[in-house]
Design an enzyme around this catalytic site. Structure first.
Site, mmCIF file in Angstrom:
data_model
loop_
_atom_site.group_PDB
_atom_site.id
_atom_site.type_symbol
_atom_site.label_atom_id
_atom_site.label_comp_id
_atom_site.label_asym_id
_atom_site.label_seq_id
_atom_site.Cartn_x
_atom_site.Cartn_y
_atom_site.Cartn_z
ATOM 1 N N GLU A 1 60.010 46.135 83.401
ATOM 2 C CA GLU A 1 59.791 47.517 83.819
ATOM 3 C C GLU A 1 60.544 47.832 85.111
ATOM 4 O O GLU A 1 60.511 48.947 85.596
ATOM 5 C CB GLU A 1 58.298 47.829 83.946
ATOM 6 C CG GLU A 1 57.484 46.818 84.731
ATOM 7 C CD GLU A 1 55.979 47.122 84.707
ATOM 8 O OE1 GLU A 1 55.573 48.185 84.223
ATOM 9 O OE2 GLU A 1 55.225 46.278 85.220
ATOM 10 N N CYS B 1 55.367 48.279 75.397
ATOM 11 C CA CYS B 1 53.967 48.670 75.580
ATOM 12 C C CYS B 1 53.832 49.920 76.434
ATOM 13 O O CYS B 1 52.734 50.334 76.754
ATOM 14 C CB CYS B 1 53.156 47.524 76.177
ATOM 15 S SG CYS B 1 53.698 47.064 77.822
ATOM 16 N N ASN C 1 57.151 53.135 80.887
ATOM 17 C CA ASN C 1 56.673 54.128 81.866
ATOM 18 C C ASN C 1 57.328 53.872 83.217
ATOM 19 O O ASN C 1 57.920 54.762 83.838
ATOM 20 C CB ASN C 1 55.154 54.042 82.034
ATOM 21 C CG ASN C 1 54.415 54.152 80.723
ATOM 22 O OD1 ASN C 1 54.942 54.709 79.767
ATOM 23 N ND2 ASN C 1 53.217 53.629 80.665
ATOM 24 N N ASP C 2 57.208 52.632 83.681
ATOM 25 C CA ASP C 2 57.818 52.315 84.968
ATOM 26 C C ASP C 2 59.331 52.190 84.844
ATOM 27 O O ASP C 2 60.066 52.614 85.741
ATOM 28 C CB ASP C 2 57.225 51.031 85.544
ATOM 29 C CG ASP C 2 55.899 51.293 86.233
ATOM 30 O OD1 ASP C 2 55.830 52.274 86.992
ATOM 31 O OD2 ASP C 2 54.929 50.555 85.990
ATOM 32 N N ARG D 1 56.802 58.750 88.528
ATOM 33 C CA ARG D 1 56.092 59.079 87.291
ATOM 34 C C ARG D 1 54.925 60.024 87.501
ATOM 35 O O ARG D 1 54.394 60.596 86.545
ATOM 36 C CB ARG D 1 55.633 57.791 86.579
ATOM 37 C CG ARG D 1 54.612 56.994 87.322
ATOM 38 C CD ARG D 1 54.437 55.601 86.741
ATOM 39 N NE ARG D 1 53.404 55.509 85.729
ATOM 40 C CZ ARG D 1 53.040 54.376 85.125
ATOM 41 N NH1 ARG D 1 53.666 53.242 85.425
ATOM 42 N NH2 ARG D 1 52.104 54.347 84.230
ATOM 43 N N HIS E 1 48.147 57.283 85.305
ATOM 44 C CA HIS E 1 47.098 56.427 84.755
ATOM 45 C C HIS E 1 45.876 57.186 84.276
ATOM 46 O O HIS E 1 45.186 56.738 83.377
ATOM 47 C CB HIS E 1 46.771 55.303 85.730
ATOM 48 C CG HIS E 1 47.836 54.272 85.703
ATOM 49 N ND1 HIS E 1 48.878 54.271 86.598
ATOM 50 C CD2 HIS E 1 48.093 53.281 84.828
ATOM 51 C CE1 HIS E 1 49.699 53.306 86.289
ATOM 52 N NE2 HIS E 1 49.256 52.685 85.219
ATOM 53 N N ARG F 1 47.421 41.307 80.512
ATOM 54 C CA ARG F 1 48.356 41.522 81.626
ATOM 55 C C ARG F 1 47.644 41.226 82.941
ATOM 56 O O ARG F 1 46.543 41.738 83.190
ATOM 57 C CB ARG F 1 48.863 42.961 81.649
ATOM 58 C CG ARG F 1 49.723 43.197 82.888
ATOM 59 C CD ARG F 1 50.381 44.521 82.900
ATOM 60 N NE ARG F 1 49.451 45.587 83.243
ATOM 61 C CZ ARG F 1 49.820 46.851 83.322
ATOM 62 N NH1 ARG F 1 51.065 47.201 83.069
ATOM 63 N NH2 ARG F 1 48.951 47.780 83.636
ATOM 64 N N ARG G 1 45.200 46.132 80.028
ATOM 65 C CA ARG G 1 45.418 46.502 81.436
ATOM 66 C C ARG G 1 44.212 46.047 82.256
ATOM 67 O O ARG G 1 43.278 46.814 82.488
ATOM 68 C CB ARG G 1 45.568 48.018 81.570
ATOM 69 C CG ARG G 1 46.912 48.577 81.120
ATOM 70 C CD ARG G 1 46.998 50.063 81.471
ATOM 71 N NE ARG G 1 48.337 50.573 81.361
ATOM 72 C CZ ARG G 1 48.821 51.199 80.277
ATOM 73 N NH1 ARG G 1 48.075 51.369 79.224
ATOM 74 N NH2 ARG G 1 50.059 51.653 80.287
HETATM 75 C C1 PEP Z 1 54.628 50.667 81.843
HETATM 76 O O1 PEP Z 1 54.998 50.749 83.019
HETATM 77 O O2 PEP Z 1 55.283 51.127 80.876
HETATM 78 C C2 PEP Z 1 53.353 50.017 81.528
HETATM 79 C C3 PEP Z 1 53.003 49.788 80.279
HETATM 80 O O3 PEP Z 1 52.556 49.679 82.570
HETATM 81 P P1 PEP Z 1 51.637 50.749 83.363
HETATM 82 O O4 PEP Z 1 51.761 52.067 82.644
HETATM 83 O O5 PEP Z 1 50.239 50.234 83.350
HETATM 84 O O6 PEP Z 1 52.266 50.754 84.701
HETATM 85 MG MG MG Z 2 54.004 49.557 84.496
#
Ligand code: PEP
Ligand code: MG
Length: 585
Positions: free
Chosen positions: A442, A513, A465-466, A476, A190, A341, A304
């Protein structure tokens, strides 16, 4: 004579930065204060009073700096905490306890807890909010006593750390953070996402970084300079004049490339043969809206909201949230949808004042929507604020829940959404007529359940990402697994293809996203797989638009088919780069 050290890491956020190091470290300071903190330098009473005075000074300085930047509301929090730090009731109690136990750190902690408990017991919303502030002040005095002072940068600097918690990043006034270089972390951490939204470079997983800037502890850190290139992942510690000139040249080149790509901004994103792709932005705060609009975003695909909960001592109230959402909805207007979100709290996004139970595996824990089973109030407050913001701005709000894994999670989301509206209607407060409702995909289970889930909602938004960390079982945030964290891995792409098929059958759109959507090569593969909308940081939109304009639908279809059958992510990258004629953006 400088001894330049060249290091390399994983590119996180593009851009060039050259500047002094600001070292963030949670372990006791080794720089300016040999021996750590004040403990042992005088009687328990003397060290407690000295630490409290120093804490008050730091808090007031932070308040002044934020006020200078026009962040008055945040400044007021620190002003109030500055006064609490020298409050006689707190200090006298701490001194008494230290005289008994001989442990000034524990004495301050217990005294702060006891004041906090007293305030919390008063059953008054404002005073119980101050309870968290008192605890935080106690923790800050403890840090001074132990020599763990968190010095925020006093000049514009590059943050160097093993990892940088998002809450710390958020506390640094804008303009004081030129870039982020981490020895740990990952490109979807993040802190990196925040760097992208600030438009500053970030590099993660830089081996040898902390050793190379050694001696750069606060406040002497300003003596060490580094240069970094967020596109190539290069970091140079103590750059020579020649290397500094080279990085300045790159900075100029990048500015020219960005200006070239920005010429496409006036046109909607489309493939070379004219197929439109909706290109929208990821934002973290209302203040990001201007940058997203200037970059040509057709809306917001991911707001976010958890960033609204950070850098503070209590959750934002319903009214505060309503104002934040209204600002964004009004900035984008009725033609450009904004997807809000629901707060994604947990994982690497800890919110200290919520005091969530510590977990062995926070990424697999009671995170995001899961928190609402035992504690629905947080999301109910947020949903009421969104309903009201939609009414105030005169637009239909779009909302999505993170981390939905099961049909039961979706049931919970829908019932909280409706309950929030009923409460408002019951009090005759204005609420939007409807709320376009989607879920993030995710968690792998949601991808498997896509056909069923799709029938009950308005859209999917895939969080690559997740999804990547869960599909490949690769944390991650773990730099040692960088090779497994590429969302272009065919296993992840197959999951995405399944989600698109489920959505198509139900007739709902699919957005992506996660960070892959902002990667020009990733964008080609995703559109090839049938994704309708890409949502990325404002700084990535030009590159994605330029890449799409160079590929036709038949080329993208073929790319997707070959990517799904490829053995690994590297091969997929080569295939996509070939579509761009070898230019990897
Ligand atoms: C993701 O997990 O791809 C996502 C967009 O959410 P975050 O990165 O905030 O966990
Ligand atoms: Mg995520």
């Amino acid at each position: 004579m400088t001894n330049s050290v060249r290091l390399s890491g994983v590119a996180g956020s593009p851009g060039i930065a050259i500047g002094p190091v600001w070292r963030f470290d949670v372990t006791p300071s080794t720089g300016a204060a040999p021996g750590g903190g004040l403990v042992g330098t005088g009687s328990p009473e003397a060290v407690i009073r000295a630490a409290a005075t120093e804490t008050a000074r730091q808090l007031e300085a932070l308040g002044d700096r934020l006020r200078g930047l026009g962040r008055d509301a945040e400044a007021a929090i620190f002003d109030a905490q500055g006064l609490m730090a020298t409050d006689p009731m707190l200090l006298d109690d701490a001194v008494r306890r230290a005289a008994d136990s001989g442990d000034p750190v524990e004495a301050v902690r217990l005294a702060a807890s006891s004041v906090a408990e007293m305030l919390a017991a008063l059953d008054d919303e404002i005073l119980s909010a101050r309870a968290a502030d008192v605890r935080d002040v106690g923790a800050r005095i403890g840090r001074v006593l132990r020599g763990e002072v968190l010095h925020l940068p006093v000049v514009p600097s590059i943050a160097v750390a093993e990892d940088l918690p998002p809450s710390v990043t958020a506390e640094i006034p804008p303009g004081f953070l030129l870039g982020i270089a981490l020895s740990g972390g990952s490109r979807t951490a993040h802190a990196v996402i925040l760097a992208r939204s600030l438009g500053i470079p970030a590099i993660v997983g830089v081996d040898g970084l902390l050793g190379a800037v050694d001696g750069a502890g606060p406040p002497a850190s300003a003596a060490v300079a580094i240069a970094m290139d967020g596109e190539t992942g290069e970091v140079v510690v103590r750059p020579s004049h020649r290397l500094e000139a080279e990085f300045r040249r790159r900075e100029a080149d990048l500015a020219i490339r960005r200006a070239d790509a920005s010429r496409l901004r006036d046109r909607p994103a489309a493939t070379a043969d004219g197929e439109r792709v909706m290109l929208v932005a990821n934002i973290g705060t209302p203040a990001d809206s201007g940058r997203a609009l200037a970059a040509g975003a057709e809306g917001v695909g991911l707001f976010r909201t958890e960033f609204l909960f950070m850098s503070r001592q209590t959750p934002p109230t319903e009214n505060e949230q309503m104002e934040a959402y209204r600002r964004v909805l009004e900035a984008f207007g009725p033609e450009r949808p904004v997807v809000i979100r629901l707060a994604d709290i947990g994982g690497d996004k800890a919110i200290p004042y919520l005091r969530l139970a510590a977990e062995q595996n926070p990424f697999l824990g009671v995170r995001a929507i899961r928190l609402a089973y035992a504690n629905p109030d947080l999301l109910l407050t947020q949903l009421r604020a969104i309903w009201r913001a939609g009414a105030a701005a005169g637009v239909v709000p779009h909302v999505m829940a993170p981390m939905v894994a099961t049909a039961a999670d979706l049931d919970l989301l829908l019932s909280l959404r409706d309950q929030a509206r009923e409460t408002l209607v019951g009090k005759s407060l204005p609420a939007a007529e409807r709320m376009v409702t989607g879920i993030m995909v995710e968690v792998p289970s949601a991808a498997f359940l896509a056909p069923e889930l799709a029938r009950r909602i308005d859209f999917f938004s895939i969080g690559t990402n997740d999804l990547t960390q869960y599909v490949l079982a690769a944390d991650r945030g773990n730099a040692a697994l960088a090779g497994l964290q590429d969302a272009l891995h065919p296993a992840v792409l197959r999951a995405i293809a399944g989600v698109v098929a489920g959505a198509d059958a139900a007739g709902i759109p699919v957005a992506v996203c996660g960070e892959l959507a902002g990667d020009p090569l990733g964008a080609l593969v995703l559109v090839g797989l049938g994704v309708d909308e890409l949502s990325a940081d404002a700084g990535s939109l030009d590159g994605v638009r330029a890449a799409l304009a160079r590929a036709t639908r038949p080329q993208l279809d073929e790319l997707a088919a070959r990517a799904l059958a490829a053995p690994d992510a590297e091969t997929v990258r080569e295939l996509a780069a070939a579509v761009l004629g070898g230019v990897t953006g």
